[in-house]
Design a protein around this motif. Structure first.
Motif, PDB file in Angstrom:
ATOM      1  N   HIS A   8       0.827  -1.202   0.000  1.00 56.58           N
ATOM      2  CA  HIS A   8       0.000   0.000   0.000  1.00 56.58           C
ATOM      3  C   HIS A   8       0.865   1.257   0.000  1.00 56.58           C
ATOM      4  O   HIS A   8       0.597   2.224  -0.721  1.00 56.58           O
ATOM      5  CB  HIS A   8      -0.919  -0.019   1.220  1.00 56.58           C
ATOM      6  CG  HIS A   8      -1.789   1.191   1.329  1.00 56.58           C
ATOM      7  ND1 HIS A   8      -2.853   1.427   0.473  1.00 56.58           N
ATOM      8  CD2 HIS A   8      -1.743   2.247   2.188  1.00 56.58           C
ATOM      9  CE1 HIS A   8      -3.432   2.575   0.799  1.00 56.58           C
ATOM     10  NE2 HIS A   8      -2.779   3.093   1.838  1.00 56.58           N
ATOM     11  N   SER A  10       3.986   1.515  -1.112  1.00 56.06           N
ATOM     12  CA  SER A  10       4.646   1.627  -2.412  1.00 56.06           C
ATOM     13  C   SER A  10       3.693   2.175  -3.470  1.00 56.06           C
ATOM     14  O   SER A  10       4.089   3.006  -4.309  1.00 56.06           O
ATOM     15  CB  SER A  10       5.178   0.260  -2.853  1.00 56.06           C
ATOM     16  OG  SER A  10       6.132  -0.227  -1.924  1.00 56.06           O
ATOM     17  N   GLY A  11       2.445   1.738  -3.429  1.00 55.33           N
ATOM     18  CA  GLY A  11       1.449   2.270  -4.361  1.00 55.33           C
ATOM     19  C   GLY A  11       1.204   3.754  -4.149  1.00 55.33           C
ATOM     20  O   GLY A  11       1.050   4.509  -5.128  1.00 55.33           O
ATOM     21  N   ARG A  12       1.191   4.178  -2.896  1.00 56.12           N
ATOM     22  CA  ARG A  12       0.995   5.604  -2.616  1.00 56.12           C
ATOM     23  C   ARG A  12       2.183   6.425  -3.116  1.00 56.12           C
ATOM     24  O   ARG A  12       2.014   7.506  -3.691  1.00 56.12           O
ATOM     25  CB  ARG A  12       0.794   5.804  -1.115  1.00 56.12           C
ATOM     26  CG  ARG A  12       0.430   7.223  -0.743  1.00 56.12           C
ATOM     27  CD  ARG A  12      -0.029   7.330   0.701  1.00 56.12           C
ATOM     28  NE  ARG A  12       1.031   6.950   1.628  1.00 56.12           N
ATOM     29  CZ  ARG A  12       0.985   5.885   2.414  1.00 56.12           C
ATOM     30  NH1 ARG A  12      -0.066   5.083   2.379  1.00 56.12           N
ATOM     31  NH2 ARG A  12       1.977   5.622   3.249  1.00 56.12           N
TER      32      ARG A  12
END
Length: 390
Positions: A8, A10-12
């Motif tokens: 999560h 890393s996605g942000r």
């Protein structure tokens, strides 16, 4: 759970990097007053000034250096002069990163150095220092730094609060376990005192009943009645004590155990020993005063254990002296002993040790010694310390 949180995060980070890249491309494409418009080189430099943000968790200071160098190159080559989105976000990450908090001098030097490079590249591209752009950059970068540092401090304060809460919980649990251990020790002492007292009384009364069953039936019946009463009372008390130990050992809350009687029941205790053949005398000096529960129970148990030893090891008599002093209660229990006995475990038995522990817990002291043909127990129990405990 941890891999999911990492994914999560890393996605942000990727979303932030793509947003900064998109804004930079938009600025390069819309600003027609710049010397150069958006071209492949500009797109590459824009990507280099924004996309490394995805790696900011590994090296925030390195990401800031790379993005700032790329943004300075963009400005130096004459591309659109605007807010450097990638370096600004990278500077925010540098300020809020807890790992580089101790490297504040290094961080400040890097930031100021790259800010100077950025300003120099901008001035070289535009033939002078654009004051408004420089002031805007100072405000934007300064705001990013302040916001990141405030976020870091808030996260640190929250971590400190959680750490204090955790330590408080550990301390509370440790104190609870210590209190449970102390309670089990107290129950064990009471169990020993009750059992020793009851067994001794039953032994004496049973012997009297056996000897008098033919000559004095009434005395025999009284002895048997005493045995029955003592046995019933002791079984009830032991049941409560063992139940308390079982509940404490299981980690649950133990029910309130009825406290043993205090000095007010001393005459009843003496009557039982008199009925068993131990000539017991009680003398009181000083003005009786209300005693705390802990002191009252401890004094009673000390006298009870001393009488038990007197009946078991003595020569058939015991004398109890109670003195109410100004600051402490003094107990003296003495009994004659035959030449062949030491008065009953002067140095090591559970009874003497238990009495010493009771006195020590109340801030007092207890001495047990033999003087010729007499055995003497002397205890001093202070009032003040006990009242604080109760």
């Amino acid at each position: 759970m941890a891999p999911r949180r990492s994914l999560h995060a890393s996605g942000r980070d990727a979303a932030v990097a793509l947003a900064a890249f998109g804004l930079t491309l938009l600025l390069l494409g819309l600003d027609h007053s710049a010397d150069r418009g958006l071209d492949p080189l500009g797109g590459f430099l824009a990507a280099l000034a924004c996309l490394p943000l995805v790696a900011r968790r590994r090296s925030p200071l390195g990401v800031f250096a790379l993005t700032t160098a790329a943004a300075a190159t963009l400005n130096g080559l004459g591309y659109a002069l605007g807010p450097p989105f990638g370096p600004t976000v990278a500077l925010f990450y540098v300020a809020e990163d807890e790992r580089t908090r101790a490297r504040i001098v290094e961080k400040a030097a890097v930031v100021l150095g790259f800010f100077a490079v950025h300003v120099g590249a901008t001035a070289a591209a535009h033939g002078g220092f654009p004051t408004s752009a420089i002031l805007f950059g100072v405000v934007v970068w300064g705001g990013a730094w302040v916001l990141g540092d405030q976020l870091r401090q808030r996260r640190r304060r929250r971590a400190d609060v959680e750490d204090r809460i955790l330590r408080a919980r550990r301390d509370t649990e440790r104190e609870r376990r210590l209190a449970a251990a102390e309670e089990r020790t107290r129950i064990a002492r009471d169990l020993h005192d009750s059992a020793a007292h009851a067994i001794n009384v039953i032994l004496v009364q049973a012997g009297a009943a056996r000897l008098l069953q033919q000559r004095d039936p009434d005395a025999t019946r009284r002895a048997l009645t005493t045995i029955e009463e003592v046995a019933r009372e002791t079984i009830g008390e032991i049941d409560l004590l063992v139940h308390g130990l079982r509940e404490n050992g299981a980690g649950g809350e133990s029910p309130a155990i009825e406290p043993p009687t205090g000095l007010a029941a001393l005459e009843t205790l003496a009557e039982r020993y008199r009925a068993g053949g131990l000539a017991t005398e009680i003398h009181t000096a000083g003005g009786p005063r209300p005693l705390s529960r802990a002191l009252d129970q401890a004094a009673y148990r000390i006298v009870q254990e001393s009488l038990t030893n007197a009946a078991r090891h003595g020569s058939g008599a015991a004398e109890i002296d109670i003195r109410y002093g100004e600051s402490e209660l003094e107990l003296t229990i003495s009994n004659p002993v035959p030449p062949s006995t030491d008065g009953g475990t002067v140095s090591g038995g559970h009874g003497i040790l238990g009495m010493r522990e009771r006195a020590a817990l109340l801030g007092g002291r207890l001495e047990a010694s033999r003087d010729g043909l007499a055995f003497r127990v002397y205890a001093r129990l202070p009032y003040a310390d006990i009242e604080e405990q109760s």
